[in-house]
Scaffold this motif. Sequence first.
Motif, short mmCIF file in Angstrom:
data_model
loop_
_atom_site.label_atom_id
_atom_site.label_comp_id
_atom_site.label_asym_id
_atom_site.label_seq_id
_atom_site.Cartn_x
_atom_site.Cartn_y
_atom_site.Cartn_z
N TYR A 111 1.19 -1.24 0.28
CA TYR A 111 -0.27 -0.02 -0.41
C TYR A 111 0.45 0.73 -0.12
CZ TYR A 111 -3.59 -3.29 1.46
OH TYR A 111 -5.18 -4.19 0.87
N VAL A 112 2.29 1.45 0.44
CA VAL A 112 2.78 2.06 0.31
C VAL A 112 2.97 2.60 -0.97
CG1 VAL A 112 5.47 1.26 0.22
CG2 VAL A 112 5.01 3.70 1.06
N VAL A 113 3.13 1.40 -2.34
CA VAL A 113 3.21 2.54 -3.61
C VAL A 113 1.74 2.79 -3.86
CG1 VAL A 113 3.74 1.53 -5.74
CG2 VAL A 113 4.87 1.06 -3.80
N LEU A 114 0.84 1.88 -3.81
CA LEU A 114 -0.48 1.33 -4.23
C LEU A 114 -0.67 2.93 -3.79
CD1 LEU A 114 -1.07 -1.95 -4.07
CD2 LEU A 114 -0.36 -0.49 -6.69
N ASP A 115 -1.09 3.00 -2.44
CA ASP A 115 -2.36 4.27 -2.15
C ASP A 115 -1.73 5.82 -2.50
OD1 ASP A 115 -3.74 2.24 0.03
OD2 ASP A 115 -2.26 3.58 1.43
N GLU A 116 -1.03 5.61 -2.58
CA GLU A 116 0.15 7.09 -3.51
C GLU A 116 -0.29 6.75 -5.25
OE1 GLU A 116 1.44 9.70 -2.46
OE2 GLU A 116 0.74 8.99 -0.82
N GLU B 235 13.69 6.05 -2.07
CA GLU B 235 13.91 5.94 -0.21
C GLU B 235 14.93 4.63 0.55
OE1 GLU B 235 13.01 8.41 2.91
OE2 GLU B 235 14.08 8.94 0.84
N LEU B 236 13.97 3.88 -0.14
CA LEU B 236 14.26 2.68 0.99
C LEU B 236 16.11 2.12 1.40
CD1 LEU B 236 11.74 -0.18 0.25
CD2 LEU B 236 11.69 0.46 2.96
N LYS B 237 16.63 2.48 -0.72
CA LYS B 237 17.60 2.31 -0.41
C LYS B 237 18.87 3.90 0.19
CE LYS B 237 17.78 -0.12 -4.44
NZ LYS B 237 18.60 -0.36 -6.41
N ARG B 238 17.81 4.76 0.45
CA ARG B 238 18.66 5.45 0.98
C ARG B 238 18.24 5.85 2.87
NH1 ARG B 238 17.91 9.80 3.89
NH2 ARG B 238 15.79 9.38 4.06
N VAL B 239 17.45 5.37 2.42
CA VAL B 239 17.64 5.08 4.46
C VAL B 239 18.63 4.06 4.71
CG1 VAL B 239 15.76 3.95 5.71
CG2 VAL B 239 15.07 5.57 4.83
N LYS B 240 18.62 2.95 4.09
CA LYS B 240 19.55 1.59 3.98
C LYS B 240 20.45 2.75 3.87
CE LYS B 240 21.37 -2.64 3.16
NZ LYS B 240 21.78 -3.31 1.89
N LEU B 241 21.75 2.85 3.32
CA LEU B 241 22.47 3.64 3.53
C LEU B 241 23.12 4.54 4.60
CD1 LEU B 241 23.29 4.37 -0.22
CD2 LEU B 241 24.24 2.80 1.40
N SER B 242 21.81 5.37 5.04
CA SER B 242 21.87 6.13 5.82
C SER B 242 22.58 5.68 7.57
CB SER B 242 20.92 6.70 6.53
OG SER B 242 21.00 8.24 5.33
N GLU B 243 21.29 4.02 7.32
CA GLU B 243 21.71 2.94 8.82
C GLU B 243 22.69 2.09 8.89
OE1 GLU B 243 19.86 1.52 12.65
OE2 GLU B 243 19.08 3.45 10.74
N TYR C 22 6.81 3.30 -7.66
CA TYR C 22 7.90 2.30 -7.08
C TYR C 22 8.60 2.46 -7.02
CZ TYR C 22 9.54 -2.86 -6.60
OH TYR C 22 10.47 -3.47 -6.93
N VAL C 23 9.66 2.92 -8.26
CA VAL C 23 10.99 4.03 -8.26
C VAL C 23 11.23 4.61 -6.66
CG1 VAL C 23 12.92 4.93 -9.30
CG2 VAL C 23 11.67 2.98 -10.38
N THR C 24 10.53 5.47 -6.99
CA THR C 24 10.34 6.31 -6.03
C THR C 24 10.62 5.46 -4.73
OG1 THR C 24 9.47 8.32 -7.33
CG2 THR C 24 9.38 8.60 -4.49
#
Length: 238
Positions: free
Chosen positions: A25-30, A172-180, A166-168
């Motif tokens: 839903y994080v993709v489909l809701d938007e 963002e998930l990859k950015r958060v992972k790199l930050s973590e 989906y790409v967005t």
Amino acid sequence: GGSRGPVGSNQLFESFAWVNLLKSYVVLDEVARDLRFYLRPAPGHGAAFASFTVGPDFRPGVYRVVVALTGGTFSLKGSNGEDLQHGRLGDSIGQALGFRWAPSPETLPPGSDVAFTVRPLRDAAKGLGEALTVTMEQDGSFLRLALTGEDPVRVANTVNAVARQYVTVATELKRVKLSEVARLLSEQLGAADASLHRAERAFETFRVRTITLPPDPGAAAAAQGRGPAYGDFFALKL
């Protein structure tokens, strides 16, 4: 494997999880919100709803907009025919219900009686997810999206919107992972630095505490073969 770093593998997801992410839903809701899948106007009245959107909180249901025979004024009715709002055309309609809609008088001529349905956003997203066909080969690098419908332009816009969102989300998930990962490495570096300083302080304390003690007794035995002076010296020291 042996190539893994101190915080584990660099892989964000297993291959099957990317399919689950696309249908989340994080993709489909938007996408459902941007393409207004929550709205179902009566056939032939799409122009009147060209500017219809909803706010963060809105009330789903079945509604009707009835325009006076003389034009200029309207009434918004609920599913049971109850009056929800009266006003002049050009004003906002359904603002108290979370709607953002102000149709022009030209799109709602005198005597119009237009019904429309507003669905919950989650229901619209769920319907979109069920209509999408997503496939991916085992450990593959490409996703294949498929969607069928009667309007080719709308279908193409929907698939493109899903892909963009989906790409967005994935970015963002990859950015958060790199930050973590950077945070974890920084914590590990800090812990290693603190451990090194503790060891250095302990070693320095040990040296200060033992500075007046004799050297290794084995050194005295080694010095016996270098003459009686060396032997006497170490014997006195011991």
